[in-house]
Write a protein that holds these residues in place. Structure first.
Motif, PDB file in Angstrom:
ATOM      1  N   ALA A  41      42.147  45.207  42.090  1.00 30.48           N
ATOM      2  CA  ALA A  41      42.658  45.125  40.555  1.00 30.48           C
ATOM      3  C   ALA A  41      42.938  46.557  39.796  1.00 30.48           C
ATOM      4  O   ALA A  41      43.984  46.572  39.460  1.00 30.48           O
ATOM      5  CB  ALA A  41      41.452  44.369  39.782  1.00 30.48           C
ATOM      6  N   LEU A  95      46.454  39.210  39.793  1.00 26.88           N
ATOM      7  CA  LEU A  95      45.711  40.072  38.854  1.00 26.88           C
ATOM      8  C   LEU A  95      45.641  39.434  37.470  1.00 26.88           C
ATOM      9  O   LEU A  95      44.519  39.344  36.685  1.00 26.88           O
ATOM     10  CB  LEU A  95      46.350  41.522  38.555  1.00 26.88           C
ATOM     11  CG  LEU A  95      45.488  42.478  37.314  1.00 26.88           C
ATOM     12  CD1 LEU A  95      44.235  42.894  37.926  1.00 26.88           C
ATOM     13  CD2 LEU A  95      46.282  43.736  37.499  1.00 26.88           C
ATOM     14  N   HIS A 151      41.832  38.924  36.412  1.00 26.77           N
ATOM     15  CA  HIS A 151      41.386  40.119  35.468  1.00 26.77           C
ATOM     16  C   HIS A 151      40.202  39.672  34.613  1.00 26.77           C
ATOM     17  O   HIS A 151      39.226  40.639  34.373  1.00 26.77           O
ATOM     18  CB  HIS A 151      42.544  40.696  35.063  1.00 26.77           C
ATOM     19  CG  HIS A 151      42.198  41.935  33.937  1.00 26.77           C
ATOM     20  ND1 HIS A 151      41.688  41.983  32.678  1.00 26.77           N
ATOM     21  CD2 HIS A 151      41.886  43.227  34.430  1.00 26.77           C
ATOM     22  CE1 HIS A 151      41.429  43.156  32.390  1.00 26.77           C
ATOM     23  NE2 HIS A 151      41.503  44.129  33.387  1.00 26.77           N
ATOM     24  N   ARG A 162      46.850  47.403  39.060  1.00 25.80           N
ATOM     25  CA  ARG A 162      47.194  47.924  37.589  1.00 25.80           C
ATOM     26  C   ARG A 162      48.011  49.145  37.736  1.00 25.80           C
ATOM     27  O   ARG A 162      48.802  49.247  36.793  1.00 25.80           O
ATOM     28  CB  ARG A 162      45.921  48.054  36.881  1.00 25.80           C
ATOM     29  CG  ARG A 162      45.875  48.452  35.374  1.00 25.80           C
ATOM     30  CD  ARG A 162      44.260  48.686  34.912  1.00 25.80           C
ATOM     31  NE  ARG A 162      44.365  49.197  33.598  1.00 25.80           N
ATOM     32  CZ  ARG A 162      44.272  50.427  33.553  1.00 25.80           C
ATOM     33  NH1 ARG A 162      44.305  51.116  34.448  1.00 25.80           N
ATOM     34  NH2 ARG A 162      44.573  51.082  32.189  1.00 25.80           N
ATOM     35  N   PHE A 174      46.457  45.196  31.235  1.00 27.54           N
ATOM     36  CA  PHE A 174      45.187  44.980  31.578  1.00 27.54           C
ATOM     37  C   PHE A 174      44.314  46.163  31.610  1.00 27.54           C
ATOM     38  O   PHE A 174      44.808  47.131  31.861  1.00 27.54           O
ATOM     39  CB  PHE A 174      45.387  44.424  33.247  1.00 27.54           C
ATOM     40  CG  PHE A 174      46.353  43.367  33.507  1.00 27.54           C
ATOM     41  CD1 PHE A 174      45.648  41.992  33.163  1.00 27.54           C
ATOM     42  CD2 PHE A 174      47.615  43.455  34.112  1.00 27.54           C
ATOM     43  CE1 PHE A 174      46.629  41.215  33.392  1.00 27.54           C
ATOM     44  CE2 PHE A 174      48.476  42.411  34.448  1.00 27.54           C
ATOM     45  CZ  PHE A 174      47.872  41.304  34.075  1.00 27.54           C
TER      46      PHE A 174
END
Length: 107
Positions: free
Chosen positions: A80, A55, A59, A84, A93
């Motif tokens: 993703a 990630l 990201h 998260r 993120f």
């Protein structure tokens, strides 16, 4: 084991988070295809370090895509946002906004 091989493979794909080198769109689409049938990269029931590292690698690139392009990598966007939330790294993120499909009004 298969899980260890998946973790090693995910770690090999990691791009330096400090350098924030963008991934080529072809690499993003390939990763999207790999994640289409899985929840986490190691095939586990919960995110692993491999998920968080991957990630961190994708990201920046995923967030920089035009929202229309994110629609073409829906599995990666889903993954993703799931990592998260599941890894509780929302402070690190931002959510990756996905395109909302337009539904025509009833006739």
């Amino acid at each position: 084991s298969a899980a260890a091989a998946r973790v090693a493979d995910a770690l090999e794909r990691r791009v330096s988070a400090e350098m924030r080198e963008p991934l080529a769109f072809e690499a993003v689409r390939a990763l999207d295809a790999e994640l289409a049938g899985t929840t986490f990269v190691a095939g586990t029931a919960a995110p692993t370090v491999a998920d968080v590292l991957l990630l961190s690698s994708v990201h920046h690139t995923l967030s920089a895509l035009a929202i229309e392009d994110r629609a073409t990598v829906a599995s990666l966007t889903r993954w993703a946002n799931h990592v998260r939330a599941a890894a509780r790294c929302g402070d690190l993120f931002a959510e990756v906004r996905a395109a909302t499909p337009r539904v025509p009004p009833p006739a």
